[in-house]
Design a protein around this motif. Structure first.
Motif, PDB file in Angstrom:
ATOM      1  N   ILE A   1      22.022  84.427  56.420  1.00 34.05           N
ATOM      2  CA  ILE A   1      20.942  84.339  55.430  1.00 34.05           C
ATOM      3  C   ILE A   1      19.907  83.308  55.867  1.00 34.05           C
ATOM      4  O   ILE A   1      18.697  83.547  55.783  1.00 34.05           O
ATOM      5  CB  ILE A   1      21.492  84.025  54.022  1.00 34.05           C
ATOM      6  CG1 ILE A   1      22.408  85.149  53.533  1.00 34.05           C
ATOM      7  CG2 ILE A   1      20.363  83.759  53.037  1.00 34.05           C
ATOM      8  CD1 ILE A   1      21.755  86.506  53.387  1.00 34.05           C
ATOM      9  N   ALA A   2      20.346  82.160  56.366  1.00 36.84           N
ATOM     10  CA  ALA A   2      19.418  81.120  56.818  1.00 36.84           C
ATOM     11  C   ALA A   2      18.516  81.645  57.937  1.00 36.84           C
ATOM     12  O   ALA A   2      17.322  81.322  57.979  1.00 36.84           O
ATOM     13  CB  ALA A   2      20.180  79.882  57.276  1.00 36.84           C
ATOM     14  N   ARG A   3      19.067  82.461  58.843  1.00 34.59           N
ATOM     15  CA  ARG A   3      18.260  83.030  59.931  1.00 34.59           C
ATOM     16  C   ARG A   3      17.252  84.059  59.419  1.00 34.59           C
ATOM     17  O   ARG A   3      16.206  84.251  60.019  1.00 34.59           O
ATOM     18  CB  ARG A   3      19.166  83.695  60.978  1.00 34.59           C
ATOM     19  CG  ARG A   3      19.795  82.722  61.928  1.00 34.59           C
ATOM     20  CD  ARG A   3      20.330  83.396  63.185  1.00 34.59           C
ATOM     21  NE  ARG A   3      20.677  84.793  63.042  1.00 34.59           N
ATOM     22  CZ  ARG A   3      21.914  85.284  63.023  1.00 34.59           C
ATOM     23  NH1 ARG A   3      22.945  84.476  63.126  1.00 34.59           N
ATOM     24  NH2 ARG A   3      22.126  86.570  62.895  1.00 34.59           N
ATOM     25  N   GLN A   4      17.559  84.731  58.323  1.00 31.38           N
ATOM     26  CA  GLN A   4      16.674  85.768  57.791  1.00 31.38           C
ATOM     27  C   GLN A   4      15.482  85.189  57.044  1.00 31.38           C
ATOM     28  O   GLN A   4      14.463  85.852  56.887  1.00 31.38           O
ATOM     29  CB  GLN A   4      17.450  86.712  56.854  1.00 31.38           C
ATOM     30  CG  GLN A   4      18.630  87.404  57.492  1.00 31.38           C
ATOM     31  CD  GLN A   4      18.279  88.099  58.783  1.00 31.38           C
ATOM     32  OE1 GLN A   4      17.360  88.908  58.835  1.00 31.38           O
ATOM     33  NE2 GLN A   4      18.994  87.775  59.838  1.00 31.38           N
ATOM     34  N   VAL A   5      15.612  83.969  56.574  1.00 33.74           N
ATOM     35  CA  VAL A   5      14.561  83.341  55.758  1.00 33.74           C
ATOM     36  C   VAL A   5      13.559  82.642  56.667  1.00 33.74           C
ATOM     37  O   VAL A   5      13.930  81.806  57.486  1.00 33.74           O
ATOM     38  CB  VAL A   5      15.180  82.328  54.764  1.00 33.74           C
ATOM     39  CG1 VAL A   5      14.104  81.566  54.023  1.00 33.74           C
ATOM     40  CG2 VAL A   5      16.105  83.046  53.802  1.00 33.74           C
ATOM     41  N   LYS A   6      12.282  82.992  56.513  1.00 35.94           N
ATOM     42  CA  LYS A   6      11.223  82.339  57.285  1.00 35.94           C
ATOM     43  C   LYS A   6      10.858  81.040  56.568  1.00 35.94           C
ATOM     44  O   LYS A   6      10.397  81.058  55.428  1.00 35.94           O
ATOM     45  CB  LYS A   6      10.010  83.255  57.385  1.00 35.94           C
ATOM     46  CG  LYS A   6       8.895  82.687  58.242  1.00 35.94           C
ATOM     47  CD  LYS A   6       7.727  83.646  58.306  1.00 35.94           C
ATOM     48  CE  LYS A   6       6.588  83.161  59.143  1.00 35.94           C
ATOM     49  NZ  LYS A   6       6.169  81.800  59.014  1.00 35.94           N
ATOM     50  N   TRP A   7      11.115  79.924  57.248  1.00 33.02           N
ATOM     51  CA  TRP A   7      10.826  78.596  56.680  1.00 33.02           C
ATOM     52  C   TRP A   7      10.453  77.697  57.843  1.00 33.02           C
ATOM     53  O   TRP A   7      11.299  77.305  58.632  1.00 33.02           O
ATOM     54  CB  TRP A   7      12.062  78.061  55.952  1.00 33.02           C
ATOM     55  CG  TRP A   7      11.759  76.956  54.997  1.00 33.02           C
ATOM     56  CD1 TRP A   7      11.914  75.614  55.220  1.00 33.02           C
ATOM     57  CD2 TRP A   7      11.260  77.087  53.666  1.00 33.02           C
ATOM     58  NE1 TRP A   7      11.543  74.913  54.118  1.00 33.02           N
ATOM     59  CE2 TRP A   7      11.138  75.789  53.138  1.00 33.02           C
ATOM     60  CE3 TRP A   7      10.900  78.160  52.874  1.00 33.02           C
ATOM     61  CZ2 TRP A   7      10.681  75.546  51.851  1.00 33.02           C
ATOM     62  CZ3 TRP A   7      10.441  77.930  51.603  1.00 33.02           C
ATOM     63  CH2 TRP A   7      10.338  76.634  51.102  1.00 33.02           C
ATOM     64  N   ASP A   8       9.163  77.395  57.957  1.00 33.61           N
ATOM     65  CA  ASP A   8       8.664  76.620  59.096  1.00 33.61           C
ATOM     66  C   ASP A   8       9.125  75.170  59.037  1.00 33.61           C
ATOM     67  O   ASP A   8       9.383  74.620  57.961  1.00 33.61           O
ATOM     68  CB  ASP A   8       7.135  76.674  59.145  1.00 33.61           C
ATOM     69  CG  ASP A   8       6.628  78.086  59.430  1.00 33.61           C
ATOM     70  OD1 ASP A   8       7.315  78.821  60.164  1.00 33.61           O
ATOM     71  OD2 ASP A   8       5.563  78.434  58.900  1.00 33.61           O
ATOM     72  N   ASP A   9       9.161  74.543  60.217  1.00 34.00           N
ATOM     73  CA  ASP A   9       9.587  73.140  60.304  1.00 34.00           C
ATOM     74  C   ASP A   9       8.636  72.187  59.587  1.00 34.00           C
ATOM     75  O   ASP A   9       9.040  71.099  59.189  1.00 34.00           O
ATOM     76  CB  ASP A   9       9.721  72.716  61.768  1.00 34.00           C
ATOM     77  CG  ASP A   9      10.951  73.333  62.423  1.00 34.00           C
ATOM     78  OD1 ASP A   9      11.892  73.701  61.680  1.00 34.00           O
ATOM     79  OD2 ASP A   9      10.975  73.443  63.663  1.00 34.00           O
ATOM     80  N   ASP A  10       7.354  72.594  59.429  1.00 38.35           N
ATOM     81  CA  ASP A  10       6.411  71.699  58.756  1.00 38.35           C
ATOM     82  C   ASP A  10       6.477  71.818  57.228  1.00 38.35           C
ATOM     83  O   ASP A  10       5.842  71.046  56.516  1.00 38.35           O
ATOM     84  CB  ASP A  10       4.982  71.940  59.250  1.00 38.35           C
ATOM     85  CG  ASP A  10       4.493  73.356  58.978  1.00 38.35           C
ATOM     86  OD1 ASP A  10       5.341  74.250  58.769  1.00 38.35           O
ATOM     87  OD2 ASP A  10       3.266  73.574  58.991  1.00 38.35           O
ATOM     88  N   GLU A  11       7.268  72.756  56.713  1.00 37.07           N
ATOM     89  CA  GLU A  11       7.444  72.876  55.264  1.00 37.07           C
ATOM     90  C   GLU A  11       8.445  71.824  54.799  1.00 37.07           C
ATOM     91  O   GLU A  11       9.285  71.359  55.576  1.00 37.07           O
ATOM     92  CB  GLU A  11       7.921  74.279  54.905  1.00 37.07           C
ATOM     93  CG  GLU A  11       6.863  75.343  55.209  1.00 37.07           C
ATOM     94  CD  GLU A  11       7.221  76.689  54.653  1.00 37.07           C
ATOM     95  OE1 GLU A  11       7.110  76.861  53.429  1.00 37.07           O
ATOM     96  OE2 GLU A  11       7.606  77.557  55.448  1.00 37.07           O
ATOM     97  N   PRO A  12       8.375  71.447  53.530  1.00 36.60           N
ATOM     98  CA  PRO A  12       9.305  70.415  53.040  1.00 36.60           C
ATOM     99  C   PRO A  12      10.753  70.922  53.044  1.00 36.60           C
ATOM    100  O   PRO A  12      10.994  72.118  52.916  1.00 36.60           O
ATOM    101  CB  PRO A  12       8.819  70.147  51.616  1.00 36.60           C
ATOM    102  CG  PRO A  12       8.097  71.388  51.215  1.00 36.60           C
ATOM    103  CD  PRO A  12       7.496  71.941  52.472  1.00 36.60           C
ATOM    104  N   ALA A  13      11.662  70.009  53.166  1.00 35.64           N
ATOM    105  CA  ALA A  13      13.083  70.379  53.105  1.00 35.64           C
ATOM    106  C   ALA A  13      13.390  70.910  51.716  1.00 35.64           C
ATOM    107  O   ALA A  13      12.917  70.385  50.706  1.00 35.64           O
ATOM    108  CB  ALA A  13      13.963  69.172  53.419  1.00 35.64           C
TER     109      ALA A  13
END
Length: 179
Positions: free
Chosen positions: A90-102
């Motif tokens: 699931i984590a791999r399927q979600v697009k979440w850039d490194d510059d976005e907040p944790a």
């Protein structure tokens, strides 16, 4: 130096004695060494047998400190049919850039007898965007091989824990202090 050796010897003897005094664990009829990874919600029944003659005669010398019989809700656990664990998939399927907040989301899900993962409860969510993306990824995920009890597929539960971006620490929550 002599004291050091005596101290190490005493600690080793204590550790060996403690290890030797643990009970025999039997899960669904199979002897096992480790039970800490069994989710509590998967346990149907726990029975403790004393270290008496009858128990030792039935289970052997390993039962000299008692026996803990654990019966799970299933004979075979559910298995995710993806190429990795469900959390990692699931984590791999979600697009979440490194510059976005944790951000973090923790969800309880049920694997149906048909092998579908269905979200049943939101336990924690720090970002609605992440929540929407994770829910979409769960809905599109490959099927599971469901848990089985007596040869029949049954429901089983799990907890999905996603924190993105990977390795980035969550910000500390804001606390107000009145003085």
């Amino acid at each position: 130096m002599k004291r050091y050796i005596l101290l190490i010897s005493a600690l080793l003897a204590t550790a060996l004695t403690a290890a030797a005094q643990k009970p025999l664990y039997i899960v669904n009829g199979v002897e096992t060494e480790e039970i800490a990874s069994i989710p509590p919600e998967d346990i149907d029944n726990v029975e403790s047998l004393p270290a008496d003659e009858e128990t030792i005669a039935r289970y052997g010398e390993k039962a000299s400190h008692g026996v803990i019989l654990i019966t799970l809700r299933y004979d075979e656990p559910a298995v995710f049919m993806g190429d990795t664990t469900f959390n990692d998939y699931i984590a791999r399927q979600v697009k979440w850039d490194d510059d976005e907040p944790a951000a973090r989301i923790v969800l309880r899900y049920t694997v149906t007898p048909e092998g579908n993962a269905v979200v049943t409860q939101e336990l924690e969510s720090t970002d609605n965007r992440l929540k929407r993306r994770v829910l979409k990824a769960v809905a599109e995920a490959p099927r599971w091989r469901p848990a089985h009890k007596d040869g029949t597929p049954i429901e089983s539960d799990g907890v999905l824990h996603i924190q993105l971006p990977t390795g980035k620490r969550m910000p500390r929550p804001v606390e107000l202090v009145w003085r």
